[in-house]
Write a protein that holds these residues in place. Sequence first.
Motif, PDB file in Angstrom:
ATOM      1  N   GLY A  75       0.740  -1.242   0.180  1.00 21.27           N
ATOM      2  CA  GLY A  75      -0.002  -0.002   0.073  1.00 21.27           C
ATOM      3  C   GLY A  75       0.897   1.212  -0.007  1.00 21.27           C
ATOM      4  N   SER A  76       1.887   1.373   0.724  1.00 22.07           N
ATOM      5  CA  SER A  76       2.762   2.225   0.906  1.00 22.07           C
ATOM      6  C   SER A  76       3.406   2.663  -0.488  1.00 22.07           C
ATOM      7  N   THR A  77       3.904   1.503  -1.039  1.00 21.47           N
ATOM      8  CA  THR A  77       4.608   1.510  -2.275  1.00 21.47           C
ATOM      9  C   THR A  77       3.701   2.098  -3.652  1.00 21.47           C
ATOM     10  N   LEU A  78       2.551   1.875  -3.463  1.00 22.40           N
ATOM     11  CA  LEU A  78       1.746   2.166  -4.439  1.00 22.40           C
ATOM     12  C   LEU A  78       1.479   3.565  -4.368  1.00 22.40           C
ATOM     13  N   HIS A 135       5.328   8.294   2.642  1.00 26.29           N
ATOM     14  CA  HIS A 135       5.272   7.278   2.274  1.00 26.29           C
ATOM     15  C   HIS A 135       6.735   6.323   2.177  1.00 26.29           C
ATOM     16  N   THR A 136       7.581   7.067   1.778  1.00 25.13           N
ATOM     17  CA  THR A 136       8.854   6.408   1.412  1.00 25.13           C
ATOM     18  C   THR A 136       9.489   6.218   3.084  1.00 25.13           C
ATOM     19  N   LEU A 137       9.166   7.018   3.924  1.00 22.44           N
ATOM     20  CA  LEU A 137       9.432   6.703   5.362  1.00 22.44           C
ATOM     21  C   LEU A 137       8.973   5.765   5.840  1.00 22.44           C
ATOM     22  N   SER A 138       7.621   5.731   5.614  1.00 20.82           N
ATOM     23  CA  SER A 138       6.658   4.486   6.273  1.00 20.82           C
ATOM     24  C   SER A 138       7.274   3.024   5.493  1.00 20.82           C
ATOM     25  N   ILE A 139       7.765   2.882   4.224  1.00 16.60           N
ATOM     26  CA  ILE A 139       8.293   1.973   3.921  1.00 16.60           C
ATOM     27  C   ILE A 139       9.581   1.469   4.500  1.00 16.60           C
TER      28      ILE A 139
END
Length: 232
Positions: A75-78, A135-139
């Motif tokens: 989900g984060s990557t998308l 989102h990149t930090l979440s990944i």
Amino acid sequence: MEWKTYYLDLMLVPLEFLMTIGYYVWLWNKTRREPFSTTIGINAHARRFWVPTMLKDIEKKNILVAQSLRNQLMGSTLMATTSILLSAGLAALMSSTYSVKKPLDDVVYGAHGEFMVALKYVTLLTIFLFSFFCHTLSIRFLNQLSILICTPQDVMSMVTSEYLSDILEKGTTLNTIGNRVFYSALPLLLWIFGPVMVFLCSLVMLIVFYNLDVVCGSGKAKIILNGESNYV
């Protein structure tokens, strides 16, 4: 700069920002004071128990852990990919001389000069880039958790369930922030066609978010805290 041309943008667009910011300030206070009255608070409470539960029997639940973290990562990557692609498209549009940069005067209500068109695209670009950043930090945090959760605790005593829960909370919180920032750009996309559409779209989205974020029910929920039953 004539007032008759810009007054709709100067009134409706800042009002849209104030409405959105005010809603999330109210939601944050409500979640902090009454955590079980919002879906965000309930989910955060459940996540604090997820990691210790998985660690108790990690050998049997490792597949469940991997699938759960994979879904979060996908989900984060998308969303990160979508945000950066939109940012690249906006950057290319801003640097071009294509006629879409000059909307038709007969279609757009409010300001539609060169400065306002540039401001619209720069605002959208900034929002999409910030969403990509979250989102990149979440990944990053979710990838870190996927490795550390399978680390034997007797080998690395510093990898405690509290530490892993904190990483999970950071990853999911950043994912939520990135999603909400991305959604806030949707009304601004309509700013290309005028500030009236921005205000109406934002109003509809806030009504939808309210119904999704706030838990409405007459019954009391039973929550177990430290072995004690509590009703909220």
